[in-house]
Scaffold this motif. Structure first.
Motif, PDB file in Angstrom:
ATOM      1  N   THR A 136       9.499  -8.453   1.065  1.00  0.00           N
ATOM      2  CA  THR A 136       8.042  -8.611   1.117  1.00  0.00           C
ATOM      3  C   THR A 136       7.430  -7.578   2.050  1.00  0.00           C
ATOM      4  O   THR A 136       6.397  -6.979   1.734  1.00  0.00           O
ATOM      5  N   TRP A 137       8.051  -7.380   3.200  1.00  0.00           N
ATOM      6  CA  TRP A 137       7.546  -6.375   4.156  1.00  0.00           C
ATOM      7  C   TRP A 137       7.577  -4.987   3.542  1.00  0.00           C
ATOM      8  O   TRP A 137       6.635  -4.211   3.709  1.00  0.00           O
ATOM      9  N   LEU A 138       8.656  -4.647   2.838  1.00  0.00           N
ATOM     10  CA  LEU A 138       8.766  -3.315   2.230  1.00  0.00           C
ATOM     11  C   LEU A 138       7.701  -3.128   1.155  1.00  0.00           C
ATOM     12  O   LEU A 138       7.122  -2.049   1.030  1.00  0.00           O
ATOM     13  N   ARG A 139       7.435  -4.170   0.369  1.00  0.00           N
ATOM     14  CA  ARG A 139       6.357  -4.061  -0.630  1.00  0.00           C
ATOM     15  C   ARG A 139       5.011  -3.915   0.054  1.00  0.00           C
ATOM     16  O   ARG A 139       4.149  -3.173  -0.419  1.00  0.00           O
ATOM     17  N   ARG A 140       4.804  -4.616   1.159  1.00  0.00           N
ATOM     18  CA  ARG A 140       3.546  -4.499   1.896  1.00  0.00           C
ATOM     19  C   ARG A 140       3.380  -3.094   2.463  1.00  0.00           C
ATOM     20  O   ARG A 140       2.255  -2.595   2.586  1.00  0.00           O
ATOM     21  N   LEU A 141       4.485  -2.456   2.802  1.00  0.00           N
ATOM     22  CA  LEU A 141       4.453  -1.073   3.281  1.00  0.00           C
ATOM     23  C   LEU A 141       4.395  -0.076   2.131  1.00  0.00           C
ATOM     24  O   LEU A 141       4.514   1.131   2.352  1.00  0.00           O
TER      25      LEU A 141
END
Length: 170
Positions: A136-141
């Motif tokens: 989720t963090w990588l998609r948000r980035l």
């Protein structure tokens, strides 16, 4: 019983509150407006509250918000939510670390996986998260899971160019 509720805002009459309740979409706001209208008409607090599905104490709280903020104060508010586990600076540092790639001598891996990143984040910032959260963090980035083709560290670009030149053209 306690002291009666005093409604100090008088810019809207009882009929104006009822008309506003008829035009309002939110059911909770409508009930609060109608309860305040009943109190302004002189009904007992207990009856005004029970007719609108609330307790006397809840009606008192809404009257205080109505006195302080007007009709806008009758809308439900949401809380700020849970604070993020990593600060914006840490998220940016995570982004840079992913773009740089792992150091094979330090991290033992040749490309990042979510599990590897979870371990590094736990070591660096003492924040333990699961692989799904890391994704989720990588998609948000705005980082995708697409990986470049593996690059062998002992690869010889000159030998590759020579091989391409001497290969028969198809």
């Amino acid at each position: 019983m306690g002291q009666p509720i005093e409604i100090t805002r008088t810019e809207l009459s009882v009929s104006a509150l009822r008309a506003l309740a008829g035009k309002t979409d939110g059911g909770a706001v409508v009930r609060r407006l109608l309860a305040i209208a009943l109190v302004l008409e002189g009904h007992c607090r207990t009856n005004a509250a029970s007719l609108n599905g609330m307790t006397r104490q809840t009606l008192r709280d809404w009257v205080h918000r109505y006195n302080a903020e007007g009709v806008d104060g009758l809308r439900s508010r949401t809380g700020p939510g849970r604070p993020p586990l990593l600060t914006d600076a840490q998220m940016e540092e995570l982004r840079e670390m992913v773009l740089r790639g792992p150091d094979p001598e330090l991290h033992i891996v040749t490309r990042w996986r979510c599990a590897d990143l979870c371990e590094v984040v736990a070591e660096r910032w003492s924040v333990k998260v699961c692989e799904q959260t890391m994704g989720t963090w990588l998609r948000r980035l705005e980082m995708t899971r697409l990986q470049p083709r593996p690059y062998h560290p002992k690869k010889d670009p000159e030998a590759e160019a020579t091989f391409k030149k001497t290969s028969a053209a198809w």
